[in-house]
Design a protein around this motif. Structure first.
Motif, mmCIF file in Angstrom:
data_model
loop_
_atom_site.group_PDB
_atom_site.id
_atom_site.type_symbol
_atom_site.label_atom_id
_atom_site.label_comp_id
_atom_site.label_asym_id
_atom_site.label_seq_id
_atom_site.Cartn_x
_atom_site.Cartn_y
_atom_site.Cartn_z
ATOM 1 N N ALA A 12 0.835 -1.205 0.000
ATOM 2 C CA ALA A 12 0.000 0.000 0.000
ATOM 3 C C ALA A 12 0.869 1.255 0.000
ATOM 4 N N LYS A 13 1.902 1.252 0.810
ATOM 5 C CA LYS A 13 2.795 2.413 0.878
ATOM 6 C C LYS A 13 3.543 2.593 -0.437
ATOM 7 N N GLU A 14 3.950 1.499 -1.052
ATOM 8 C CA GLU A 14 4.644 1.557 -2.338
ATOM 9 C C GLU A 14 3.732 2.141 -3.417
ATOM 10 N N VAL A 15 2.508 1.665 -3.484
ATOM 11 C CA VAL A 15 1.558 2.150 -4.484
ATOM 12 C C VAL A 15 1.265 3.628 -4.247
ATOM 13 N N PHE A 16 1.084 4.002 -2.992
ATOM 14 C CA PHE A 16 0.795 5.391 -2.638
ATOM 15 C C PHE A 16 1.937 6.317 -3.067
ATOM 16 N N GLU A 17 3.166 5.898 -2.836
ATOM 17 C CA GLU A 17 4.323 6.721 -3.183
ATOM 18 C C GLU A 17 4.505 6.869 -4.693
ATOM 19 N N ARG A 18 4.031 5.880 -5.453
ATOM 20 C CA ARG A 18 4.158 5.931 -6.916
ATOM 21 C C ARG A 18 3.004 6.671 -7.571
ATOM 22 N N ALA A 19 2.013 7.087 -6.791
ATOM 23 C CA ALA A 19 0.800 7.692 -7.341
ATOM 24 C C ALA A 19 0.675 9.150 -6.916
ATOM 25 N N PRO A 20 1.426 10.037 -7.569
ATOM 26 C CA PRO A 20 1.393 11.435 -7.145
ATOM 27 C C PRO A 20 0.042 12.112 -7.334
ATOM 28 N N GLY A 21 -0.778 11.609 -8.233
ATOM 29 C CA GLY A 21 -2.067 12.241 -8.508
ATOM 30 C C GLY A 21 -3.248 11.557 -7.852
ATOM 31 N N VAL A 22 -3.047 10.934 -6.722
ATOM 32 C CA VAL A 22 -4.140 10.228 -6.052
ATOM 33 C C VAL A 22 -5.207 11.234 -5.656
ATOM 34 N N HIS A 23 -6.432 11.024 -6.123
ATOM 35 C CA HIS A 23 -7.537 11.928 -5.806
ATOM 36 C C HIS A 23 -7.900 11.866 -4.324
ATOM 37 N N ASP A 24 -7.878 10.686 -3.765
ATOM 38 C CA ASP A 24 -8.285 10.481 -2.377
ATOM 39 C C ASP A 24 -7.066 10.368 -1.470
ATOM 40 N N ARG A 25 -6.154 11.316 -1.595
ATOM 41 C CA ARG A 25 -4.895 11.294 -0.839
ATOM 42 C C ARG A 25 -5.153 11.249 0.669
ATOM 43 N N ASN A 26 -6.064 12.074 1.153
ATOM 44 C CA ASN A 26 -6.361 12.093 2.584
ATOM 45 C C ASN A 26 -6.942 10.759 3.045
ATOM 46 N N GLU A 27 -7.796 10.166 2.224
ATOM 47 C CA GLU A 27 -8.375 8.868 2.582
ATOM 48 C C GLU A 27 -7.274 7.812 2.705
ATOM 49 N N THR A 28 -6.336 7.824 1.766
ATOM 50 C CA THR A 28 -5.248 6.856 1.806
ATOM 51 C C THR A 28 -4.381 7.052 3.046
ATOM 52 N N ALA A 47 -5.782 -4.409 10.477
ATOM 53 C CA ALA A 47 -4.726 -3.617 9.859
ATOM 54 C C ALA A 47 -4.530 -4.019 8.398
ATOM 55 N N ALA A 48 -4.540 -5.318 8.133
ATOM 56 C CA ALA A 48 -4.389 -5.799 6.762
ATOM 57 C C ALA A 48 -5.526 -5.294 5.880
ATOM 58 N N SER A 49 -6.732 -5.258 6.422
ATOM 59 C CA SER A 49 -7.882 -4.760 5.670
ATOM 60 C C SER A 49 -7.723 -3.283 5.333
ATOM 61 N N TYR A 50 -7.282 -2.494 6.285
ATOM 62 C CA TYR A 50 -7.044 -1.073 6.026
ATOM 63 C C TYR A 50 -5.986 -0.895 4.938
ATOM 64 N N CYS A 51 -4.920 -1.656 5.012
ATOM 65 C CA CYS A 51 -3.846 -1.536 4.024
ATOM 66 C C CYS A 51 -4.300 -1.972 2.640
ATOM 67 N N PHE A 52 -5.090 -3.016 2.577
ATOM 68 C CA PHE A 52 -5.619 -3.476 1.294
ATOM 69 C C PHE A 52 -6.441 -2.357 0.656
ATOM 70 N N ARG A 53 -7.315 -1.762 1.448
ATOM 71 C CA ARG A 53 -8.148 -0.677 0.924
ATOM 72 C C ARG A 53 -7.300 0.523 0.517
ATOM 73 N N ALA A 54 -6.285 0.857 1.297
ATOM 74 C CA ALA A 54 -5.400 1.977 0.954
ATOM 75 C C ALA A 54 -4.736 1.743 -0.401
ATOM 76 N N ALA A 55 -4.311 0.522 -0.655
ATOM 77 C CA ALA A 55 -3.679 0.197 -1.942
ATOM 78 C C ALA A 55 -4.671 0.342 -3.089
ATOM 79 N N ILE A 56 -5.911 -0.083 -2.865
ATOM 80 C CA ILE A 56 -6.948 0.026 -3.900
ATOM 81 C C ILE A 56 -7.242 1.490 -4.196
ATOM 82 N N VAL A 57 -7.409 2.292 -3.152
ATOM 83 C CA VAL A 57 -7.697 3.713 -3.330
ATOM 84 C C VAL A 57 -6.555 4.393 -4.078
#
Length: 70
Positions: A12-28, A47-57
């Protein structure tokens, strides 16, 4: 379950860092924070569920691998 959580959160953290244009940045950010809090309380499934959702967002705004360019 702890290892699954570790893997999902790292992803999730890796995907978030590679996605500079995430619309739901605060949600992630909130989901990752919630995951860290749950992990500190030994609630690894939660915790795993939260991380899974963060990666999807984070990933929903990224182009898919192999997708045709317009």
């Amino acid at each position: 379950m702890q290892q699954v959580m570790n893997d999902l959160c790292a992803r999730a953290k890796e995907v978030f860092e590679r996605a500079p244009g995430v619309h739901d940045r605060n949600e992630t950010v909130n989901l990752i924070s919630d995951a860290e809090r749950a992990a500190n309380e030994s609630r690894f499934y939660t915790a795993a569920s939260y991380c899974f959702r963060a990666a999807i967002v984070s990933a929903k705004d990224q182009p898919r691998i192999g997708a045709a360019k317009e």
